[in-house]
Scaffold this motif. Structure first.
Motif, PDB file in Angstrom:
ATOM      1  N   VAL A 154     -17.171  -9.525   3.888  1.00  6.13           N
ATOM      2  CA  VAL A 154     -16.686  -8.313   4.541  1.00  6.13           C
ATOM      3  C   VAL A 154     -16.180  -7.306   3.522  1.00  6.13           C
ATOM      4  O   VAL A 154     -16.501  -6.125   3.564  1.00  6.13           O
ATOM      5  CB  VAL A 154     -15.566  -8.648   5.552  1.00  6.13           C
ATOM      6  N   GLY A 155     -15.369  -7.766   2.579  1.00  5.82           N
ATOM      7  CA  GLY A 155     -14.782  -6.878   1.578  1.00  5.82           C
ATOM      8  C   GLY A 155     -13.627  -7.573   0.892  1.00  5.82           C
ATOM      9  O   GLY A 155     -13.625  -8.792   0.733  1.00  5.82           O
ATOM     10  N   ARG A 156     -12.608  -6.793   0.528  1.00  4.50           N
ATOM     11  CA  ARG A 156     -11.437  -7.396  -0.110  1.00  4.50           C
ATOM     12  C   ARG A 156     -10.194  -6.587   0.231  1.00  4.50           C
ATOM     13  O   ARG A 156     -10.270  -5.402   0.596  1.00  4.50           O
ATOM     14  CB  ARG A 156     -11.619  -7.472  -1.622  1.00  4.50           C
ATOM     15  N   ILE A 157      -9.038  -7.236   0.102  1.00  3.66           N
ATOM     16  CA  ILE A 157      -7.763  -6.589   0.382  1.00  3.66           C
ATOM     17  C   ILE A 157      -7.518  -5.504  -0.663  1.00  3.66           C
ATOM     18  O   ILE A 157      -7.584  -5.757  -1.860  1.00  3.66           O
ATOM     19  CB  ILE A 157      -6.615  -7.610   0.367  1.00  3.66           C
ATOM     20  N   SER A 158      -7.212  -4.301  -0.183  1.00  2.00           N
ATOM     21  CA  SER A 158      -6.979  -3.187  -1.106  1.00  2.00           C
ATOM     22  C   SER A 158      -5.510  -2.781  -1.155  1.00  2.00           C
ATOM     23  O   SER A 158      -5.003  -2.382  -2.201  1.00  2.00           O
ATOM     24  CB  SER A 158      -7.831  -1.972  -0.712  1.00  2.00           C
ATOM     25  N   ARG A 159      -4.826  -2.823  -0.028  1.00  2.00           N
ATOM     26  CA  ARG A 159      -3.408  -2.481   0.027  1.00  2.00           C
ATOM     27  C   ARG A 159      -2.708  -3.441   0.977  1.00  2.00           C
ATOM     28  O   ARG A 159      -3.301  -3.878   1.975  1.00  2.00           O
ATOM     29  CB  ARG A 159      -3.210  -1.034   0.504  1.00  2.00           C
ATOM     30  N   VAL A 160      -1.428  -3.725   0.673  1.00  2.00           N
ATOM     31  CA  VAL A 160      -0.692  -4.703   1.465  1.00  2.00           C
ATOM     32  C   VAL A 160       0.717  -4.195   1.744  1.00  2.00           C
ATOM     33  O   VAL A 160       1.370  -3.635   0.862  1.00  2.00           O
ATOM     34  CB  VAL A 160      -0.606  -6.064   0.726  1.00  2.00           C
ATOM     35  N   THR A 161       1.148  -4.374   2.983  1.00  2.00           N
ATOM     36  CA  THR A 161       2.553  -4.184   3.335  1.00  2.00           C
ATOM     37  C   THR A 161       3.080  -5.530   3.839  1.00  2.00           C
ATOM     38  O   THR A 161       2.348  -6.527   3.834  1.00  2.00           O
ATOM     39  CB  THR A 161       2.722  -3.114   4.422  1.00  2.00           C
ATOM     40  N   ALA A 162       4.329  -5.540   4.276  1.00  2.00           N
ATOM     41  CA  ALA A 162       4.920  -6.805   4.701  1.00  2.00           C
ATOM     42  C   ALA A 162       4.177  -7.422   5.883  1.00  2.00           C
ATOM     43  O   ALA A 162       3.971  -8.641   5.918  1.00  2.00           O
ATOM     44  CB  ALA A 162       6.390  -6.596   5.067  1.00  2.00           C
ATOM     45  N   GLY A 163       3.750  -6.588   6.832  1.00  2.00           N
ATOM     46  CA  GLY A 163       3.135  -7.143   8.034  1.00  2.00           C
ATOM     47  C   GLY A 163       1.707  -6.747   8.287  1.00  2.00           C
ATOM     48  O   GLY A 163       1.155  -7.071   9.333  1.00  2.00           O
ATOM     49  N   ALA A 164       1.072  -6.040   7.362  1.00  2.00           N
ATOM     50  CA  ALA A 164      -0.307  -5.591   7.570  1.00  2.00           C
ATOM     51  C   ALA A 164      -0.995  -5.433   6.222  1.00  2.00           C
ATOM     52  O   ALA A 164      -0.348  -5.422   5.165  1.00  2.00           O
ATOM     53  CB  ALA A 164      -0.353  -4.287   8.347  1.00  2.00           C
ATOM     54  N   ALA A 165      -2.316  -5.317   6.281  1.00  2.00           N
ATOM     55  CA  ALA A 165      -3.096  -5.137   5.047  1.00  2.00           C
ATOM     56  C   ALA A 165      -4.322  -4.297   5.353  1.00  2.00           C
ATOM     57  O   ALA A 165      -4.825  -4.278   6.485  1.00  2.00           O
ATOM     58  CB  ALA A 165      -3.510  -6.488   4.470  1.00  2.00           C
ATOM     59  N   SER A 166      -4.796  -3.596   4.329  1.00  2.00           N
ATOM     60  CA  SER A 166      -5.990  -2.769   4.434  1.00  2.00           C
ATOM     61  C   SER A 166      -7.127  -3.458   3.695  1.00  2.00           C
ATOM     62  O   SER A 166      -6.948  -3.949   2.575  1.00  2.00           O
ATOM     63  CB  SER A 166      -5.729  -1.383   3.844  1.00  2.00           C
ATOM     64  N   ILE A 167      -8.309  -3.486   4.329  1.00  2.00           N
ATOM     65  CA  ILE A 167      -9.483  -4.133   3.743  1.00  2.00           C
ATOM     66  C   ILE A 167     -10.507  -3.059   3.383  1.00  2.00           C
ATOM     67  O   ILE A 167     -10.912  -2.264   4.239  1.00  2.00           O
ATOM     68  CB  ILE A 167     -10.115  -5.127   4.730  1.00  2.00           C
ATOM     69  N   GLN A 168     -10.916  -3.051   2.131  1.00  2.00           N
ATOM     70  CA  GLN A 168     -12.018  -2.181   1.711  1.00  2.00           C
ATOM     71  C   GLN A 168     -13.331  -2.898   2.012  1.00  2.00           C
ATOM     72  O   GLN A 168     -13.617  -3.962   1.463  1.00  2.00           O
ATOM     73  CB  GLN A 168     -11.921  -1.876   0.218  1.00  2.00           C
ATOM     74  N   LEU A 169     -14.122  -2.319   2.911  1.00  2.00           N
ATOM     75  CA  LEU A 169     -15.398  -2.926   3.264  1.00  2.00           C
ATOM     76  C   LEU A 169     -16.406  -2.759   2.140  1.00  2.00           C
ATOM     77  O   LEU A 169     -16.300  -1.855   1.309  1.00  2.00           O
ATOM     78  CB  LEU A 169     -15.945  -2.299   4.547  1.00  2.00           C
ATOM     79  N   ILE A 170     -17.415  -3.603   2.136  1.00  2.67           N
ATOM     80  CA  ILE A 170     -18.451  -3.508   1.110  1.00  2.67           C
ATOM     81  C   ILE A 170     -19.288  -2.247   1.297  1.00  2.67           C
ATOM     82  O   ILE A 170     -20.019  -1.853   0.389  1.00  2.67           O
ATOM     83  CB  ILE A 170     -19.364  -4.746   1.125  1.00  2.67           C
ATOM     84  N   THR A 171     -19.161  -1.586   2.451  1.00  4.09           N
ATOM     85  CA  THR A 171     -19.898  -0.348   2.703  1.00  4.09           C
ATOM     86  C   THR A 171     -19.163   0.889   2.186  1.00  4.09           C
ATOM     87  O   THR A 171     -19.719   1.993   2.248  1.00  4.09           O
ATOM     88  CB  THR A 171     -20.146  -0.193   4.213  1.00  4.09           C
ATOM     89  N   ASP A 172     -17.938   0.738   1.695  1.00  8.73           N
ATOM     90  CA  ASP A 172     -17.189   1.886   1.187  1.00  8.73           C
ATOM     91  C   ASP A 172     -17.832   2.400  -0.100  1.00  8.73           C
ATOM     92  O   ASP A 172     -18.356   1.620  -0.910  1.00  8.73           O
ATOM     93  CB  ASP A 172     -15.737   1.487   0.931  1.00  8.73           C
ATOM     94  N   THR A 173     -17.777   3.711  -0.301  1.00  3.39           N
ATOM     95  CA  THR A 173     -18.438   4.309  -1.475  1.00  3.39           C
ATOM     96  C   THR A 173     -17.818   3.850  -2.788  1.00  3.39           C
ATOM     97  O   THR A 173     -18.478   3.907  -3.825  1.00  3.39           O
ATOM     98  CB  THR A 173     -18.367   5.839  -1.387  1.00  3.39           C
ATOM     99  N   ALA A 174     -16.555   3.400  -2.757  1.00  5.56           N
ATOM    100  CA  ALA A 174     -15.904   2.937  -3.986  1.00  5.56           C
ATOM    101  C   ALA A 174     -16.139   1.457  -4.241  1.00  5.56           C
ATOM    102  O   ALA A 174     -15.650   0.919  -5.245  1.00  5.56           O
ATOM    103  CB  ALA A 174     -14.406   3.226  -3.923  1.00  5.56           C
TER     104      ALA A 174
END
Length: 282
Positions: A154-174
């Protein structure tokens, strides 16, 4: 001498008349007379009964209509409730099947430790391909951890907070991932596109690749474990005067339908950027 006949004589005459009428009726001689007398009465009675029933129906109609409307509203509410229940049960069934698939996937990959996370949001920008999940640093998530499903990467964790996280998908331009093609075992780079698709770049001209070839992580670069399935080659672009070939790839996962993902928690990404010479460095 009294001219009035005695009472007994009157009674006898009345009895004779009655008996005569009975005999005539039994003989059918009075049928035309009875019809002539009774038919108008029957017609009047039928007309009165019809009008009486119509009047009763007219008086009771508003009450019946109110009851029918109330009953109709009750039935519509019951139908809506049942439809909502069916949707809820279908969602539960879908989630149960998904969790079963993820559990089976984790069982056949015993070298990794997984943490399931539910997708709770998406990046609103059409140029960014990110998901938000309901797990964070309090659950042990760290930046750079790979994210998969039972189908593939799917992708990888890019940013993390105490109760949530953002995942950069493999489809992202970066997103740029070192991959390996099977069966040729050629190395390439998988890049996300603005359109939300992925493509292979820097495929050696000497490599033989065809539509249907599998694309897996190679493990090079230190960002992902090796041998995670990504997708299949759908088209190849090769020109003799180019240094490299390129290809389009169809991911095995539909990222628009993701509900639950698995985070590989025991993989620590390696930062190799300090070891890669920058342009112009001898």
């Amino acid at each position: 001498m009294n001219p009035t006949p005695p009472r007994t004589f009157q009674t006898a005459i009345l009895a004779i008349v009655i008996i005569g009428l009975i005999v005539l009726a039994l003989g059918g001689y009075l049928t035309p007379v009875s019809r002539a007398v009774l038919d108008p009465l029957i017609s009047v009675q039928a007309w009165l009964a019809t009008r009486s029933q119509a009047l009763q129906n007219y008086i009771a109609a508003p009450q019946d209509m109110a009851r029918l409307r109330q009953r109709n509203a009750e039935l519509e509410a019951e139908v809506s409730r049942l439809e909502s229940e069916i949707i809820r049960l279908n969602q539960q069934l879908s989630q149960t099947r998904l969790l079963e698939a993820l559990v089976d996937f984790a069982r056949v990959q015993p070298e990794n430790r997984y943490l399931a996370a539910a997708v709770i949001g998406r990046d609103p920008s059409p140029f960014l391909q990110y998901l938000i999940v309901n797990r964070g640093s309090d659950d042990g998530l760290r930046r750079g951890m790979p994210v998969v499903t039972d189908k593939g990467l799917v992708g990888r964790i890019s940013r993390v907070t105490a109760g949530a996280a953002s995942i950069q998908l493999i489809t992202d331009t970066a997103s740029a991932i070192n991959v390996r093609l099977e069966p040729s075992r050629a190395q390439a780079m998988l890049n996300g596109q603005v359109t939300g698709e992925v493509s292979l770049e820097m495929v050696p001209q000497s490599a033989t690749i065809e539509p249907g070839d599998l694309v897996l992580t190679s493990g090079l670069g230190g960002n992902y474990p090796a041998n995670i399935l990504i997708g299949q080659v759908t088209g190849v672009r090769s020109r003799d005067y180019d240094l490299f070939q390129s290809a389009s790839v169809q991911p095995v996962e539909d990222f628009s339908q993701l509900e639950i993902v698995l985070v590989i928690t025991n993989f620590q990404p390696v930062d190799t950027s300090p070891l890669i010479p920058s342009p112009g460095t001898p």
